[in-house]
Write a protein that holds these residues in place. Structure first.
Motif, PDB file in Angstrom:
ATOM      1  N   ALA A 189       0.795  -1.234  -0.023  1.00 35.40           N
ATOM      2  CA  ALA A 189      -0.006   0.113  -0.114  1.00 35.40           C
ATOM      3  C   ALA A 189       0.908   1.259  -0.029  1.00 35.40           C
ATOM      4  CB  ALA A 189      -0.824   0.053   1.326  1.00 35.40           C
ATOM      5  N   LEU A 190       2.082   1.327   0.901  1.00 39.90           N
ATOM      6  CA  LEU A 190       2.739   2.416   0.973  1.00 39.90           C
ATOM      7  C   LEU A 190       3.579   2.703  -0.271  1.00 39.90           C
ATOM      8  CD1 LEU A 190       4.041   1.809   4.616  1.00 39.90           C
ATOM      9  CD2 LEU A 190       2.637   3.892   3.672  1.00 39.90           C
ATOM     10  N   SER A 191       4.043   1.507  -1.103  1.00 40.01           N
ATOM     11  CA  SER A 191       4.782   1.585  -2.566  1.00 40.01           C
ATOM     12  C   SER A 191       3.625   2.299  -3.281  1.00 40.01           C
ATOM     13  CB  SER A 191       5.283   0.201  -2.742  1.00 40.01           C
ATOM     14  OG  SER A 191       6.146  -0.223  -2.014  1.00 40.01           O
ATOM     15  N   TRP A 192       2.600   1.634  -3.400  1.00 39.85           N
ATOM     16  CA  TRP A 192       1.393   2.083  -4.472  1.00 39.85           C
ATOM     17  C   TRP A 192       1.377   3.454  -4.189  1.00 39.85           C
ATOM     18  CZ3 TRP A 192      -4.511   0.892  -3.418  1.00 39.85           C
ATOM     19  CH2 TRP A 192      -5.024   1.288  -4.512  1.00 39.85           C
ATOM     20  N   ILE A 193       1.177   4.125  -2.885  1.00 44.49           N
ATOM     21  CA  ILE A 193       0.951   5.576  -2.584  1.00 44.49           C
ATOM     22  C   ILE A 193       1.957   6.290  -3.470  1.00 44.49           C
ATOM     23  CG2 ILE A 193       0.843   7.333  -1.057  1.00 44.49           C
ATOM     24  CD1 ILE A 193      -0.501   5.481   0.927  1.00 44.49           C
ATOM     25  N   LYS A 194       3.002   5.658  -3.364  1.00 46.98           N
ATOM     26  CA  LYS A 194       4.154   6.595  -4.004  1.00 46.98           C
ATOM     27  C   LYS A 194       4.084   6.551  -5.561  1.00 46.98           C
ATOM     28  CE  LYS A 194       9.029   7.170  -2.358  1.00 46.98           C
ATOM     29  NZ  LYS A 194      10.057   6.569  -1.638  1.00 46.98           N
ATOM     30  N   LYS A 195       3.764   5.476  -5.938  1.00 48.08           N
ATOM     31  CA  LYS A 195       3.582   5.509  -7.430  1.00 48.08           C
ATOM     32  C   LYS A 195       2.511   6.278  -7.955  1.00 48.08           C
ATOM     33  CE  LYS A 195       5.261   0.481  -7.732  1.00 48.08           C
ATOM     34  NZ  LYS A 195       4.782  -0.811  -8.099  1.00 48.08           N
ATOM     35  N   LYS A 196       1.279   6.305  -7.115  1.00 51.81           N
ATOM     36  CA  LYS A 196       0.286   7.124  -7.638  1.00 51.81           C
ATOM     37  C   LYS A 196       0.285   8.706  -7.473  1.00 51.81           C
ATOM     38  CE  LYS A 196      -2.859   5.190  -9.022  1.00 51.81           C
ATOM     39  NZ  LYS A 196      -2.941   4.720 -10.625  1.00 51.81           N
ATOM     40  N   SER A 197       1.134   8.863  -6.520  1.00 53.75           N
ATOM     41  CA  SER A 197       1.440  10.281  -6.297  1.00 53.75           C
ATOM     42  C   SER A 197       0.154  11.075  -5.669  1.00 53.75           C
ATOM     43  CB  SER A 197       1.925  11.165  -7.475  1.00 53.75           C
ATOM     44  OG  SER A 197       3.065  10.738  -7.895  1.00 53.75           O
ATOM     45  N   TRP A 198      -0.471  10.192  -4.959  1.00 51.58           N
ATOM     46  CA  TRP A 198      -1.660  10.697  -3.941  1.00 51.58           C
ATOM     47  C   TRP A 198      -1.036  11.930  -2.749  1.00 51.58           C
ATOM     48  CZ3 TRP A 198      -3.633   5.160  -4.184  1.00 51.58           C
ATOM     49  CH2 TRP A 198      -4.371   4.983  -5.366  1.00 51.58           C
ATOM     50  N   ASP A 199      -1.458  12.856  -2.725  1.00 51.25           N
ATOM     51  CA  ASP A 199      -1.237  13.813  -1.826  1.00 51.25           C
ATOM     52  C   ASP A 199      -1.558  13.315  -0.170  1.00 51.25           C
ATOM     53  OD1 ASP A 199      -0.084  15.571  -3.968  1.00 51.25           O
ATOM     54  OD2 ASP A 199      -2.061  16.702  -4.234  1.00 51.25           O
ATOM     55  N   LYS A 200      -2.633  13.493   0.071  1.00 52.93           N
ATOM     56  CA  LYS A 200      -3.091  13.068   1.449  1.00 52.93           C
ATOM     57  C   LYS A 200      -3.776  11.782   1.254  1.00 52.93           C
ATOM     58  CE  LYS A 200      -3.389  17.929   2.549  1.00 52.93           C
ATOM     59  NZ  LYS A 200      -4.322  18.989   3.126  1.00 52.93           N
ATOM     60  N   VAL A 201      -3.369  10.850   2.284  1.00 52.23           N
ATOM     61  CA  VAL A 201      -3.810   9.551   2.301  1.00 52.23           C
ATOM     62  C   VAL A 201      -3.995   9.051   3.792  1.00 52.23           C
ATOM     63  CG1 VAL A 201      -3.364   7.227   1.529  1.00 52.23           C
ATOM     64  CG2 VAL A 201      -2.365   8.986   0.145  1.00 52.23           C
ATOM     65  N   ILE A 202      -4.950   8.154   3.947  1.00 56.36           N
ATOM     66  CA  ILE A 202      -5.283   7.444   5.211  1.00 56.36           C
ATOM     67  C   ILE A 202      -5.235   5.916   4.790  1.00 56.36           C
ATOM     68  CG2 ILE A 202      -6.988   6.907   6.840  1.00 56.36           C
ATOM     69  CD1 ILE A 202      -8.001   9.854   6.811  1.00 56.36           C
ATOM     70  N   ILE A 203      -4.403   5.126   5.766  1.00 56.21           N
ATOM     71  CA  ILE A 203      -4.541   3.774   5.431  1.00 56.21           C
ATOM     72  C   ILE A 203      -5.211   2.983   6.677  1.00 56.21           C
ATOM     73  CG2 ILE A 203      -3.176   1.669   5.271  1.00 56.21           C
ATOM     74  CD1 ILE A 203      -0.726   3.379   3.852  1.00 56.21           C
ATOM     75  N   GLU A 204      -5.927   2.241   6.276  1.00 51.71           N
ATOM     76  CA  GLU A 204      -6.875   1.482   7.464  1.00 51.71           C
ATOM     77  C   GLU A 204      -6.474   0.173   7.187  1.00 51.71           C
ATOM     78  OE1 GLU A 204     -10.734   4.383   8.270  1.00 51.71           O
ATOM     79  OE2 GLU A 204     -10.883   2.611   7.006  1.00 51.71           O
ATOM     80  N   THR A 205      -6.024  -0.510   8.426  1.00 54.92           N
ATOM     81  CA  THR A 205      -6.083  -2.006   8.533  1.00 54.92           C
ATOM     82  C   THR A 205      -6.714  -2.360   9.835  1.00 54.92           C
ATOM     83  OG1 THR A 205      -4.030  -3.741   8.768  1.00 54.92           O
ATOM     84  CG2 THR A 205      -3.830  -1.526   9.603  1.00 54.92           C
ATOM     85  N   ASP A 206      -6.728  -3.758   9.938  1.00 55.36           N
ATOM     86  CA  ASP A 206      -7.349  -4.446  11.066  1.00 55.36           C
ATOM     87  C   ASP A 206      -6.347  -5.388  11.618  1.00 55.36           C
ATOM     88  OD1 ASP A 206      -7.336  -6.719   9.203  1.00 55.36           O
ATOM     89  OD2 ASP A 206      -9.327  -6.895   9.247  1.00 55.36           O
ATOM     90  N   CYS A 207      -5.035  -5.248  11.222  1.00 50.66           N
ATOM     91  CA  CYS A 207      -4.208  -5.607  11.969  1.00 50.66           C
ATOM     92  C   CYS A 207      -3.297  -5.080  12.975  1.00 50.66           C
ATOM     93  CB  CYS A 207      -2.969  -6.559  10.904  1.00 50.66           C
ATOM     94  SG  CYS A 207      -1.858  -7.273  12.036  1.00 50.66           S
ATOM     95  N   LEU A 208      -3.644  -5.387  14.267  1.00 45.05           N
ATOM     96  CA  LEU A 208      -3.146  -4.327  15.665  1.00 45.05           C
ATOM     97  C   LEU A 208      -1.686  -4.611  15.661  1.00 45.05           C
ATOM     98  CD1 LEU A 208      -3.734  -2.753  17.882  1.00 45.05           C
ATOM     99  CD2 LEU A 208      -4.328  -4.734  19.209  1.00 45.05           C
ATOM    100  N   THR A 209      -1.183  -5.745  15.442  1.00 47.20           N
ATOM    101  CA  THR A 209       0.327  -5.969  15.596  1.00 47.20           C
ATOM    102  C   THR A 209       0.995  -4.854  14.528  1.00 47.20           C
ATOM    103  OG1 THR A 209      -0.173  -8.323  16.095  1.00 47.20           O
ATOM    104  CG2 THR A 209       2.238  -7.776  15.519  1.00 47.20           C
TER     105      THR A 209
END
Length: 341
Positions: A189-209
């Protein structure tokens, strides 16, 4: 081409290096064994494996763990001395062995309950919400398929109108822990954001660890730790990314897509591939949870159709659709029907 290799021990720089010397007989190794306080003999009469086997016969389970971890720590410190120019210290060996053993023990404990460490009041959402204007929200989830020894993860990006911009899935062979797959999904997801050049992003995951590890300053000497380190590097490069822990109910679409990916290889679904009917149904369906369920089923259908994978007879996806609209879980129903492996 001839390369000269120095056979002298890189730690004591006196004796000729061997496995016995490096892990047992070197003055540095002997000092490290003395710090374990379990009475390990540093006299080797034969091979290293014979020495280790003799110790395992006389020490209990907990002491054997300390012995094995100390051997690993000695080798790790030796490599750091050779390849990174670090100074070998006895305290480094004992601390590394102790810390890694604690991590390993926790990882084996199936009854370990994660704490709320490193969480904030913004974490723990129970339903999906549209992000603020100008922000892209990405949901990440993973799925494991024990029957086929494969695992997958999916990322779904939606805009401030709740419309899907793009979704990606990855499916790999192997038997790994759920935390590892979730960390791989986060890295993707983080690499994808870099490729897409999205300015402001929120990432949600249900993995607490994963969320806890990303927010912690503790360095972990494991494959999971190396994935988290990569994620931190990508995250630190972009200050406009925020990562939150959410309840599993928020990740319905990403989870459905991750489970669907066991049928085909990696796939990218672009915004134009999504039928307008998805939006119409989102308006007609009474609750947000049902809207997300309906959208996830549509994504599943598009996903299979894009690869020419169609189900014969009564469609399992349609069965899931009916179950969703009756308030049942697509994940549970999918498991009963055989979707996702």
């Amino acid at each position: 081409m001839h390369v000269d290799i120095d056979a002298t021990c890189p730690v004591c720089q006196v004796s000729r290096e061997s496995i016995n010397h490096c892990l047992v007989e070197c003055p540095f190794a002997r000092a490290s064994w003395a710090r374990t306080d379990i009475g390990v003999s540093t006299i080797v009469d034969g091979t290293f494996s014979a020495w280790l086997e003799s110790l395992f016969k006389i020490f209990d389970e907990e002491q054997r763990k300390i012995i094995a971890m100390t051997c690993w720590a000695l080798w790790r410190v030796r490599n750091d001395c050779v390849w990174k120019g670090k100074v070998a210290r006895v305290a480094t060996v004992t601390n590394l062995a102790k810390h890694t053993l604690v991590q390993w023990t926790k990882a084996q404990d199936k009854f370990e309950v994660p704490t709320a460490t490193f969480l904030t009041k913004e974490d723990g959402a129970e339903s999906w919400r549209k992000p603020a204007a100008g922000i892209v929200k990405i949901n990440v989830d993973a799925a494991l398929f024990s029957d086929s020894s494969t695992y997958s993860f999916a990322c779904v990006a939606r805009n401030d109108q709740g419309h899907t911009l793009e979704a990606i899935t990855c499916c790999r062979n192997g038997v790994v822990s759920p935390e590892l797959v979730e960390a791989m999904g986060m890295r993707e997801a983080l690499s994808w954001i870099k490729k897409k050049s999205w300015d402001k992003v929120i990432i949600e995951t249900d993995c607490l660890t994963v969320v806890q590890a990303l927010r912690s300053a503790i360095s972990m000497d494991s494959y999971f730790g190396s994935l988290i380190k990569e994620c931190k590097g990508l995250w630190n490069d972009d200050k406009n990314i925020r990562i939150f822990f959410v309840k599993r109910s928020v990740n319905s679409v990403a989870h459905a897509l991750a489970r669907a990916s066991c049928h085909v290889a990696d796939c990218t679904i672009r915004g134009g591939d999504f039928s307008p009917a998805i939006l119409d149904e989102e308006v007609q369906v009474a609750t947000e949870e049902q809207a997300i369920a309906t959208a996830s089923i549509k994504l599943h259908k598009i996903f299979l159709a894009a690869r020419g994978k169609r189900l014969g007879g009564a469609s399992l996806i349609d069965e899931c659709a009916r179950s969703w609209l009756e308030g049942a879980s697509v994940i549970d129903e999918g498991a009963r029907s055989g979707i996702g492996g």
